[in-house]
Every structure is written in C-alpha cells, then in structure tokens.
Motif scaffolding. Structure first.
Motif, PDB file in Angstrom:
ATOM      1  N   ASN A 146     -23.363   2.830 -24.216  1.00 24.18           N
ATOM      2  CA  ASN A 146     -23.835   2.100 -23.043  1.00 24.18           C
ATOM      3  C   ASN A 146     -22.709   1.902 -22.019  1.00 24.18           C
ATOM      4  O   ASN A 146     -22.780   1.033 -21.168  1.00 24.18           O
TER       5      ASN A 146
ATOM      6  N   LYS B  66     -18.043  -3.151  -9.115  1.00 21.30           N
ATOM      7  CA  LYS B  66     -19.067  -3.962  -9.791  1.00 21.30           C
ATOM      8  C   LYS B  66     -20.129  -4.420  -8.791  1.00 21.30           C
ATOM      9  O   LYS B  66     -21.331  -4.330  -9.069  1.00 21.30           O
TER      10      LYS B  66
ATOM     11  N   ALA C 126     -24.338  -3.563  -8.471  1.00 25.43           N
ATOM     12  CA  ALA C 126     -25.091  -4.763  -8.860  1.00 25.43           C
ATOM     13  C   ALA C 126     -26.516  -4.357  -9.250  1.00 25.43           C
ATOM     14  O   ALA C 126     -27.149  -3.552  -8.588  1.00 25.43           O
ATOM     15  N   GLY C 127     -26.982  -4.889 -10.349  1.00 25.42           N
ATOM     16  CA  GLY C 127     -28.316  -4.550 -10.830  1.00 25.42           C
ATOM     17  C   GLY C 127     -28.311  -3.383 -11.804  1.00 25.42           C
ATOM     18  O   GLY C 127     -29.294  -3.159 -12.511  1.00 25.42           O
TER      19      GLY C 127
ATOM     20  N   HIS D 280     -24.166  -4.371 -15.936  1.00 28.66           N
ATOM     21  CA  HIS D 280     -24.341  -5.757 -16.353  1.00 28.66           C
ATOM     22  C   HIS D 280     -23.119  -6.311 -17.076  1.00 28.66           C
ATOM     23  O   HIS D 280     -23.072  -7.497 -17.390  1.00 28.66           O
ATOM     24  N   GLY D 281     -22.149  -5.463 -17.328  1.00 33.82           N
ATOM     25  CA  GLY D 281     -20.936  -5.898 -18.023  1.00 33.82           C
ATOM     26  C   GLY D 281     -19.716  -5.805 -17.133  1.00 33.82           C
ATOM     27  O   GLY D 281     -19.807  -5.686 -15.911  1.00 33.82           O
TER      28      GLY D 281
ATOM     29  N   ASP E  76     -21.908  -1.896 -20.305  1.00 34.87           N
ATOM     30  CA  ASP E  76     -23.325  -2.279 -20.217  1.00 34.87           C
ATOM     31  C   ASP E  76     -23.923  -1.719 -18.925  1.00 34.87           C
ATOM     32  O   ASP E  76     -24.457  -2.436 -18.099  1.00 34.87           O
ATOM     33  N   ALA E  77     -23.831  -0.397 -18.795  1.00 29.58           N
ATOM     34  CA  ALA E  77     -24.194   0.259 -17.533  1.00 29.58           C
ATOM     35  C   ALA E  77     -25.294   1.303 -17.649  1.00 29.58           C
ATOM     36  O   ALA E  77     -25.743   1.817 -16.638  1.00 29.58           O
TER      37      ALA E  77
END
Length: 105
Positions: free
Chosen positions: A16, A43, A47-48, A51-52, A71-72
């Motif tokens: 992830n 980051k 956005a959206g 998440h990490g 977390d992408a």
C-alpha cells in the motif's frame, strides 16, 4: 510553471506504499526542486489519495528527490479494485504541480 517543465518522474509500489521519484532534467534545477517540492506540498497535492505519511529523500548526486507515500494505493495492488492499483498515474499527477520559478533559459 509546472513541475514537468524541469523534471521527469517514475513510480513504484510495494503493498500500500507508492514511491515517486522526481528527477531534474538539468542538475542546475535541483535546488529549485529541493526548495519547492516538499513532502508537505506532495501530501497536499494528493489529498484524498494519500492517507498516510509522505517522506522525502534527497539524492543530490543524481539531481533527484524520492517520495515515499504511505497508505496511498487503496489497500495495495492485491487488495484494491482501483483502476490504477500500482499507482503509475501518480507520477503524471505530481508533474502537474505548480512551482514558482525565476529561470533564466
């Protein structure tokens, strides 16, 4: 100006996590990359999607920056039904980032 005017990019993935490199076409533009393409801006640009944490690594010897986006990828390649599970289009999106510059070409 858009980032794509002074740099190219390549992506990779592991689970992830997405990895995006930004490589200056000309070593003289590396300082501008370092100044304007921060982990915080990357980051915010994603956005959206990301998440990490976003971590930036500097590679001055090859005039490049490397970003690790955690977390992408919607759970990762084997866990996501996303059309771009590997995140290959993320490099194109990053190269669309606006950067302010005074360049004397």
């Amino acid at each position: 100006m858009k980032l794509r005017e002074i740099a190219h990019s390549r992506t990779g993935d592991k689970g992830n996590i997405s990895n995006i490199s930004v490589i200056a076409y000309h070593a003289d533009d590396y300082a501008l990359l370092r100044e304007t393409v921060t982990a915080e801006r990357v980051k915010a640009h994603f956005a959206g999607i990301v998440h990490g944490e976003v971590v930036r690594y500097e590679l001055p010897g090859i005039a490049a920056l490397n970003f690790v986006l955690k977390d992408a990828l919607g759970g990762g390649v084997t866990r996501s039904l996303a059309l771009d599970a590997h995140g290959k289009s993320l490099s194109s999106r990053l190269l669309d980032l606006d950067i302010a510059a005074e360049r004397g070409d």
